[in-house]
Design a protein around this motif. Structure first.
Motif, PDB file in Angstrom:
ATOM      1  N   LEU A 276       3.912   9.268 -19.739  1.00 12.86           N
ATOM      2  CA  LEU A 276       4.180  10.598 -20.299  1.00 12.86           C
ATOM      3  C   LEU A 276       5.669  10.872 -20.465  1.00 12.86           C
ATOM      4  CD1 LEU A 276       3.045  13.348 -21.212  1.00 12.86           C
ATOM      5  CD2 LEU A 276       3.195  14.090 -18.818  1.00 12.86           C
TER       6      LEU A 276
ATOM      7  N   CYS B 268      -6.566  10.805 -28.479  1.00 16.42           N
ATOM      8  CA  CYS B 268      -6.723  12.251 -28.295  1.00 16.42           C
ATOM      9  C   CYS B 268      -5.606  12.838 -27.428  1.00 16.42           C
ATOM     10  CB  CYS B 268      -8.077  12.559 -27.669  1.00 16.42           C
ATOM     11  SG  CYS B 268      -9.482  12.278 -28.766  1.00 16.42           S
ATOM     12  N   LEU B 269      -5.007  12.004 -26.579  1.00 15.97           N
ATOM     13  CA  LEU B 269      -3.926  12.466 -25.710  1.00 15.97           C
ATOM     14  C   LEU B 269      -2.548  12.241 -26.317  1.00 15.97           C
ATOM     15  CD1 LEU B 269      -5.228  11.209 -22.232  1.00 15.97           C
ATOM     16  CD2 LEU B 269      -5.611  13.400 -23.352  1.00 15.97           C
TER      17      LEU B 269
ATOM     18  N   HIS C  38     -11.923   7.334 -17.610  1.00 18.30           N
ATOM     19  CA  HIS C  38     -11.040   8.429 -17.197  1.00 18.30           C
ATOM     20  C   HIS C  38      -9.896   7.910 -16.324  1.00 18.30           C
ATOM     21  CE1 HIS C  38     -14.021  11.161 -18.806  1.00 18.30           C
ATOM     22  NE2 HIS C  38     -14.946  10.674 -18.001  1.00 18.30           N
TER      23      HIS C  38
ATOM     24  N   TRP D 216      -6.118   8.223 -17.964  1.00 23.01           N
ATOM     25  CA  TRP D 216      -5.236   9.220 -17.356  1.00 23.01           C
ATOM     26  C   TRP D 216      -4.156   8.595 -16.478  1.00 23.01           C
ATOM     27  CZ3 TRP D 216      -4.588  13.912 -19.018  1.00 23.01           C
ATOM     28  CH2 TRP D 216      -5.612  14.530 -19.732  1.00 23.01           C
TER      29      TRP D 216
ATOM     30  N   LEU E 290       0.234  14.982 -25.953  1.00 23.75           N
ATOM     31  CA  LEU E 290       0.778  15.365 -24.643  1.00 23.75           C
ATOM     32  C   LEU E 290       2.280  15.108 -24.500  1.00 23.75           C
ATOM     33  CD1 LEU E 290      -2.013  14.456 -22.044  1.00 23.75           C
ATOM     34  CD2 LEU E 290      -1.432  16.664 -23.042  1.00 23.75           C
TER      35      LEU E 290
ATOM     36  N   GLU F 175      -1.615   7.631 -18.933  1.00 23.13           N
ATOM     37  CA  GLU F 175      -0.894   8.811 -19.421  1.00 23.13           C
ATOM     38  C   GLU F 175       0.126   9.276 -18.397  1.00 23.13           C
ATOM     39  OE1 GLU F 175       0.113  11.114 -22.474  1.00 23.13           O
ATOM     40  OE2 GLU F 175      -1.531   9.646 -22.512  1.00 23.13           O
ATOM     41  N   TRP F 176      -0.247   9.237 -17.131  1.00 23.56           N
ATOM     42  CA  TRP F 176       0.705   9.591 -16.069  1.00 23.56           C
ATOM     43  C   TRP F 176       1.902   8.646 -16.081  1.00 23.56           C
ATOM     44  CZ3 TRP F 176       1.547   6.116 -11.927  1.00 23.56           C
ATOM     45  CH2 TRP F 176       2.445   6.561 -10.966  1.00 23.56           C
TER      46      TRP F 176
ATOM     47  N   TYR G   7      -9.997   7.822 -26.921  1.00 22.12           N
ATOM     48  CA  TYR G   7      -9.635   8.648 -25.765  1.00 22.12           C
ATOM     49  C   TYR G   7      -8.113   8.729 -25.653  1.00 22.12           C
ATOM     50  CZ  TYR G   7     -10.529  10.573 -21.054  1.00 22.12           C
ATOM     51  OH  TYR G   7     -10.631  11.383 -19.950  1.00 22.12           O
ATOM     52  N   GLN G   8      -7.453   7.584 -25.757  1.00 17.74           N
ATOM     53  CA  GLN G   8      -5.995   7.562 -25.680  1.00 17.74           C
ATOM     54  C   GLN G   8      -5.359   8.300 -26.850  1.00 17.74           C
ATOM     55  OE1 GLN G   8      -5.467   3.242 -25.388  1.00 17.74           O
ATOM     56  NE2 GLN G   8      -4.828   3.457 -23.275  1.00 17.74           N
TER      57      GLN G   8
END
Length: 297
Positions: free
Chosen positions: A170, A82-83, A159, A163, A86, A166-167, A79-80
């Motif tokens: 980023l 795939c991001l 999730h 996320w 970003l 990621e926030w 999952y990580q």
């Protein structure tokens, strides 16, 4: 070689703190990895404890929680992964901003979460997602929906974890890409603009190829820590109701090693996790070297 060292010894001394750090905190502790193959007793010491071979590994592989731990760890890691694009996309967007003040404000706003401690971030998540007083659930109810039990629902855990991470990372993750974009020859961009290339075409054919070596190296490094999920946030967000998806290898090592005192067993599980990371790192590095000219070695 010795003459060159003596000639520039002042520069080499700058390497000393970093070398000492890695030797003291990374290489010397590797001596203790052998307890994964021993029945370790603190009173007997590492050398005095009896060898048991792969007994602890077999116990882990044959345990009923092995597949759940492996599945949860792999799903969160994938999952990580795939991001991963970003921060690249965000850096390309920031690079295209022409308003200097707005660009600096955006950078500051996105860099700031990186410096917030994990405990504070988890506290914010718990406060925002509270089923009765959380701002997210209040907004859902205002829109006519029903309150959602985010933190006790296994389906929401991954999730929330990914996320929120990621926030938090980023803006910080985009810094190195912005630095690479700063090295792009502006004459190439001007020439492409004169030839009629759109902004998207300039990004696609000039900016991305220019930072591709950086992307490849960081992707390889990211793969090297593929299984190394930060257990602190998982542990703080974990509860008995979401453990179906929140149980990962790192939290299991913490619980069995530090809380239950099964040091040898925990070392074996941790070593298994590290071996997978090493295999993935070497494999992806070899693929990157064959596909492109960029690799760690």
């Amino acid at each position: 070689m010795w003459k060159n060292f003596l000639k520039s010894w002042q520069l080499y001394t700058f390497l000393l703190p970093a070398l000492l750090f890695f030797v003291i905190f990374h290489y010397i502790p590797m001596y203790g990895v052998q307890i994964a193959f021993k029945d370790f007793f603190a009173t007997m010491g590492i050398n005095g404890s009896p060898w048991v071979g792969f007994e602890h590994f077999e116990r882990f592989f044959n345990s009923y929680y092995f597949w759940r731990l492996l599945k949860n760890t792999l799903i969160i890691s994938l999952y990580q992964l795939c991001l991963f694009p970003l921060p690249i996309i965000f850096a390309l967007m920031l690079n295209e901003l022409r308003n200097g003040a707005f660009k600096k404000w955006t950078q500051t706003l996105t860099y700031a979460p990186h410096f917030i401690s994990v405990v504070v971030v988890v506290g914010m998540i718990i406060a925002f997602l509270d089923p009765t007083t959380g701002i997210i659930n209040l907004l859902i109810e205002k829109l006519g929906g029903d309150s959602v039990q985010f933190l006790t629902s296994p389906s929401w855990f991954r999730h929330i974890y990914v996320w929120s991470g990621e926030w938090q990372g980023l803006g910080w993750g985009s810094i190195i890409y912005l630095a690479a974009l700063a090295g792009v020859n502006p004459e190439l961009l001007e020439a492409a603009k004169v030839d009629g290339a759109t902004r998207f075409q300039r990004i696609l054919h000039i900016n991305i190829p220019a930072i591709l070596p950086t992307i490849v190296i960081l992707f390889i490094l990211n793969i090297g820590s593929f299984m190394a999920i930060g257990f602190e946030k998982v542990l703080l967000l974990q509860n008995s109701l979401n453990s179906e998806t929140s149980d990962i290898i790192q939290t299991f090592v913490y619980e069995t090693g530090l809380l239950e005192g099964q040091y040898s067993f925990a070392a074996a599980v941790g070593l298994f996790d590290s071996v997978i990371n090493i295999i993935l790192l070497v494999t992806v590095n070899q693929i990157a070297r064959k596909v492109s000219d960029n690799s760690l070695w």
